[in-house]
Design an enzyme around this catalytic site. Structure first.
Site, PDB file in Angstrom:
ATOM      1  N   HIS A  15       0.435   0.177   0.178  1.00 36.26           N
ATOM      2  CA  HIS A  15       0.816   1.628   0.200  1.00 36.26           C
ATOM      3  C   HIS A  15       0.148   2.301  -0.954  1.00 36.26           C
ATOM      4  O   HIS A  15       0.623   2.202  -2.251  1.00 36.26           O
ATOM      5  CB  HIS A  15       2.256   1.992   0.197  1.00 36.26           C
ATOM      6  CG  HIS A  15       2.561   3.593   0.466  1.00 36.26           C
ATOM      7  ND1 HIS A  15       3.315   3.955   1.345  1.00 36.26           N
ATOM      8  CD2 HIS A  15       2.355   4.277  -0.081  1.00 36.26           C
ATOM      9  CE1 HIS A  15       3.458   5.069   1.488  1.00 36.26           C
ATOM     10  NE2 HIS A  15       2.632   5.631   0.613  1.00 36.26           N
ATOM     11  N   HIS A  17      -2.333   5.814  -2.483  1.00 39.61           N
ATOM     12  CA  HIS A  17      -3.109   7.083  -2.112  1.00 39.61           C
ATOM     13  C   HIS A  17      -4.141   7.267  -3.072  1.00 39.61           C
ATOM     14  O   HIS A  17      -4.091   7.499  -4.360  1.00 39.61           O
ATOM     15  CB  HIS A  17      -2.069   8.370  -2.666  1.00 39.61           C
ATOM     16  CG  HIS A  17      -0.907   8.307  -1.403  1.00 39.61           C
ATOM     17  ND1 HIS A  17      -1.021   9.170  -0.250  1.00 39.61           N
ATOM     18  CD2 HIS A  17       0.470   7.781  -1.642  1.00 39.61           C
ATOM     19  CE1 HIS A  17       0.203   8.802   0.121  1.00 39.61           C
ATOM     20  NE2 HIS A  17       1.160   8.087  -0.474  1.00 39.61           N
ATOM     21  N   ARG A  19      -6.495   9.484  -2.644  1.00 36.68           N
ATOM     22  CA  ARG A  19      -7.011  10.765  -2.343  1.00 36.68           C
ATOM     23  C   ARG A  19      -8.582  11.048  -1.716  1.00 36.68           C
ATOM     24  O   ARG A  19      -8.947   9.792  -1.329  1.00 36.68           O
ATOM     25  CB  ARG A  19      -6.968  11.753  -3.852  1.00 36.68           C
ATOM     26  CG  ARG A  19      -5.568  11.714  -4.389  1.00 36.68           C
ATOM     27  CD  ARG A  19      -4.440  12.219  -3.488  1.00 36.68           C
ATOM     28  NE  ARG A  19      -3.223  12.473  -4.103  1.00 36.68           N
ATOM     29  CZ  ARG A  19      -2.073  12.477  -3.435  1.00 36.68           C
ATOM     30  NH1 ARG A  19      -1.946  12.026  -2.016  1.00 36.68           N
ATOM     31  NH2 ARG A  19      -0.988  12.527  -3.939  1.00 36.68           N
ATOM     32  N   ASN A  43      -3.271  10.798   4.498  1.00 39.76           N
ATOM     33  CA  ASN A  43      -2.749  12.039   4.646  1.00 39.76           C
ATOM     34  C   ASN A  43      -3.781  12.748   3.644  1.00 39.76           C
ATOM     35  O   ASN A  43      -3.409  13.503   2.732  1.00 39.76           O
ATOM     36  CB  ASN A  43      -1.274  12.075   3.973  1.00 39.76           C
ATOM     37  CG  ASN A  43      -0.925  11.658   2.721  1.00 39.76           C
ATOM     38  OD1 ASN A  43      -1.816  10.694   2.203  1.00 39.76           O
ATOM     39  ND2 ASN A  43      -0.002  11.991   2.086  1.00 39.76           N
ATOM     40  N   LYS A 103       0.301   5.473  10.342  1.00 41.41           N
ATOM     41  CA  LYS A 103       1.354   5.913   9.570  1.00 41.41           C
ATOM     42  C   LYS A 103       2.190   6.918  10.270  1.00 41.41           C
ATOM     43  O   LYS A 103       1.516   7.932  10.814  1.00 41.41           O
ATOM     44  CB  LYS A 103       0.717   6.556   8.086  1.00 41.41           C
ATOM     45  CG  LYS A 103       1.774   6.882   7.282  1.00 41.41           C
ATOM     46  CD  LYS A 103       2.675   5.986   6.734  1.00 41.41           C
ATOM     47  CE  LYS A 103       3.766   6.627   5.824  1.00 41.41           C
ATOM     48  NZ  LYS A 103       3.193   6.699   4.524  1.00 41.41           N
ATOM     49  N   HIS A 140       7.421   6.648   6.939  1.00 46.00           N
ATOM     50  CA  HIS A 140       7.892   7.697   5.783  1.00 46.00           C
ATOM     51  C   HIS A 140       9.442   8.061   6.535  1.00 46.00           C
ATOM     52  O   HIS A 140       9.324   8.911   7.281  1.00 46.00           O
ATOM     53  CB  HIS A 140       7.319   8.904   5.544  1.00 46.00           C
ATOM     54  CG  HIS A 140       7.591   9.792   4.458  1.00 46.00           C
ATOM     55  ND1 HIS A 140       6.998   9.674   3.196  1.00 46.00           N
ATOM     56  CD2 HIS A 140       8.769  10.326   4.182  1.00 46.00           C
ATOM     57  CE1 HIS A 140       7.732  10.385   2.191  1.00 46.00           C
ATOM     58  NE2 HIS A 140       8.939  10.966   3.070  1.00 46.00           N
ATOM     59  N   HIS A 178       8.387   2.529   1.313  1.00 49.49           N
ATOM     60  CA  HIS A 178       8.854   2.850   0.036  1.00 49.49           C
ATOM     61  C   HIS A 178      10.386   3.172   0.065  1.00 49.49           C
ATOM     62  O   HIS A 178      10.688   4.573  -0.271  1.00 49.49           O
ATOM     63  CB  HIS A 178       8.100   4.156  -0.815  1.00 49.49           C
ATOM     64  CG  HIS A 178       7.678   5.369   0.248  1.00 49.49           C
ATOM     65  ND1 HIS A 178       8.549   5.784   1.160  1.00 49.49           N
ATOM     66  CD2 HIS A 178       6.628   6.058   0.304  1.00 49.49           C
ATOM     67  CE1 HIS A 178       8.097   6.909   1.849  1.00 49.49           C
ATOM     68  NE2 HIS A 178       6.849   6.923   1.428  1.00 49.49           N
ATOM     69  N   LEU A 223       8.620  11.469  -3.672  1.00 51.01           N
ATOM     70  CA  LEU A 223       9.453  11.779  -2.089  1.00 51.01           C
ATOM     71  C   LEU A 223       9.127  10.230  -1.583  1.00 51.01           C
ATOM     72  O   LEU A 223       7.993   9.890  -1.397  1.00 51.01           O
ATOM     73  CB  LEU A 223       8.744  12.882  -1.497  1.00 51.01           C
ATOM     74  CG  LEU A 223       9.361  14.037  -1.709  1.00 51.01           C
ATOM     75  CD1 LEU A 223       8.769  15.303  -0.960  1.00 51.01           C
ATOM     76  CD2 LEU A 223      10.945  14.374  -1.779  1.00 51.01           C
ATOM     77  N   ASP A 251       2.887   3.213  -3.651  1.00 53.44           N
ATOM     78  CA  ASP A 251       2.813   4.692  -3.442  1.00 53.44           C
ATOM     79  C   ASP A 251       2.417   5.361  -4.553  1.00 53.44           C
ATOM     80  O   ASP A 251       2.802   6.687  -4.937  1.00 53.44           O
ATOM     81  CB  ASP A 251       4.318   4.812  -3.147  1.00 53.44           C
ATOM     82  CG  ASP A 251       4.393   6.586  -2.451  1.00 53.44           C
ATOM     83  OD1 ASP A 251       2.992   6.952  -1.823  1.00 53.44           O
ATOM     84  OD2 ASP A 251       5.235   7.080  -2.434  1.00 53.44           O
ATOM     85  N   HIS A 255      -1.767  13.418  -8.728  1.00 54.49           N
ATOM     86  CA  HIS A 255      -2.235  15.008  -8.542  1.00 54.49           C
ATOM     87  C   HIS A 255      -2.526  15.590  -9.944  1.00 54.49           C
ATOM     88  O   HIS A 255      -2.293  14.751 -11.057  1.00 54.49           O
ATOM     89  CB  HIS A 255      -0.670  15.541  -8.397  1.00 54.49           C
ATOM     90  CG  HIS A 255      -0.127  15.422  -6.939  1.00 54.49           C
ATOM     91  ND1 HIS A 255      -0.800  16.001  -5.868  1.00 54.49           N
ATOM     92  CD2 HIS A 255       0.955  14.715  -6.513  1.00 54.49           C
ATOM     93  CE1 HIS A 255      -0.057  15.592  -4.602  1.00 54.49           C
ATOM     94  NE2 HIS A 255       0.834  14.723  -5.284  1.00 54.49           N
ATOM     95  N   ALA A 267       4.808  16.413  -5.277  1.00 56.23           N
ATOM     96  CA  ALA A 267       5.734  15.008  -5.522  1.00 56.23           C
ATOM     97  C   ALA A 267       4.663  14.060  -5.444  1.00 56.23           C
ATOM     98  O   ALA A 267       3.719  14.016  -4.782  1.00 56.23           O
ATOM     99  CB  ALA A 267       6.368  14.930  -4.059  1.00 56.23           C
TER     100      ALA A 267
END
Length: 349
Positions: A15, A17, A19, A43, A103, A140, A178, A223, A251, A255, A267
């Site tokens: 899992h 991210h 980006r 996402n 997902k 999720h 998660h 989150l 996860d 950011h 988050a």
């Protein structure tokens, strides 16, 4: 007697991210330095809803893999489930060999989830196709009902939506993403072998007090949100148990500092710089370093049905200080434990 180093099968992260550009230049090297395989979350803006989009995203990730890691790093891709995802798209994704999972985001549950599922009847045909071809559903698991307390939204989801999905699709292979609560962990333990869960490093190390220690701490806001100390202890118990149901999904969710330190911060915790090392600290706190390899390197691959890595990595006891920030596109991301020390370091491959 303390252990000076651990020789383990190269870890995987189920899992993550990354980006998208212009950030891949900085996020991909962090993942490639620690993991053999990394499951990329879909996402983005716009979300990765088609096979073509997923494969194009894979190409963008591969283009940013450092030269010394190109032969040992593999991104695994996911599709973003929407009310309009078709069974044909599911079968097409399975056939690529690069997209092992889909997902499910309840619409509005987390970052860039507005295109997520609004009606479970509408996604039933896609879920039936996934059950048929053996694709994994990653969930999720949080209620989006704003009347539900933010610290109880995971528990709410696991008392309403999850039992319905498992009852209707009993052969569907599901990863509860998660998990953060003792309630969710207990639920996963009671299910059959087709149900598993990922746990993050930050949920193993911290409870919700971290959000408010010395003032509001935006870089600990994620989150699902951090929960209570009894919840954390249950996660530690599960992660260190050796159960095939629990494995690492970091996860890691970067950011920019500007998007975290503002009046309405995003988050997500950025942990890719030291995720395996953080997990080692958590396992050592339980006297279970001998169980670390299973959690970070073996159980996830086994549940996904992919070969174990043939490479090995050395995790050594070596205290180092986390920088205050790392480059993130033209801006900066603040890593978890910025300015603090980490007790372990994964030796470069």
């Amino acid at each position: 007697m303390s252990v000076a180093s651990l020789d383990i099968v190269a870890p995987d992260d189920f899992h993550h991210h990354f980006r998208d550009d212009p950030y891949l230049e900085h996020t991909v090297p962090f993942a490639a330095q620690s993991f053999r395989r990394v499951l990329a979350m879909p996402n983005l803006v716009p979300p990765v809803t088609t096979v073509e989009a997923a494969l194009a995203y894979r190409d963008r990730i591969l283009a940013r893999v450092p030269p010394d890691a190109k032969n040992r790093f593999e991104p695994l891709m996911t599709l973003y489930l929407t009310d309009r995802t078709s069974p044909e798209e599911i079968r097409k994704a399975k056939a690529t060999g690069h997209i092992p999972a889909v997902k499910l985001y309840p619409a509005g549950a987390t970052t860039n989830s507005d295109f997520g599922v609004t009606d479970y009847e509408r996604v039933a045909p896609a879920l039936a196709a996934m059950e048929e071809v053996g694709m994994l559903l990653l969930i999720h698991g949080e209620s989006t009902d704003q009347a539900v307390d933010v610290f109880e939204r995971e528990q709410s989801f696991y008392t309403t939506v999850m039992p319905m999905l498992v009852s209707r699709f009993p052969r569907l292979r599901i990863v509860c993403e998660h998990i953060t609560s003792a309630f969710a962990a207990d639920w996963v333990e009671k299910q059959g072998p087709n149900i598993a869960a990922t746990i993050t490093a930050h949920h193993l190390l911290h409870n919700r007090n971290a959000l408010f220690k010395g003032g509001l701490q935006p870089h600990y806001y994620c989150l699902p949100i951090l929960k209570t100390e009894p919840d954390r202890q249950k996660l530690l118990e599960c992660a260190t148990s050796g159960s095939p149901k629990f494995f690492l999904g970091t996860d890691s969710a970067p950011h920019t500092v500007a998007r975290k330190e503002c009046s309405c911060g995003c988050a997500g915790c950025f942990t890719a710089h030291a995720a395996v090392e953080f997990v080692a600290e958590a396992f050592e706190s339980m006297g279970k370093l001998d169980m670390l390899e299973g959690f970070v390197s073996l159980k996830g691959a086994q549940f996904y049905g992919i070969p174990l890595s043939q490479e090995r990595r050395v995790l050594e006891r070596c205290e180092w200080t986390v920088p205050d920030g790392y480059p993130f596109g033209s801006e900066t991301v603040r890593p978890l434990r910025a300015g603090g020390t980490v007790a372990w370091r994964l030796r470069p491959a």
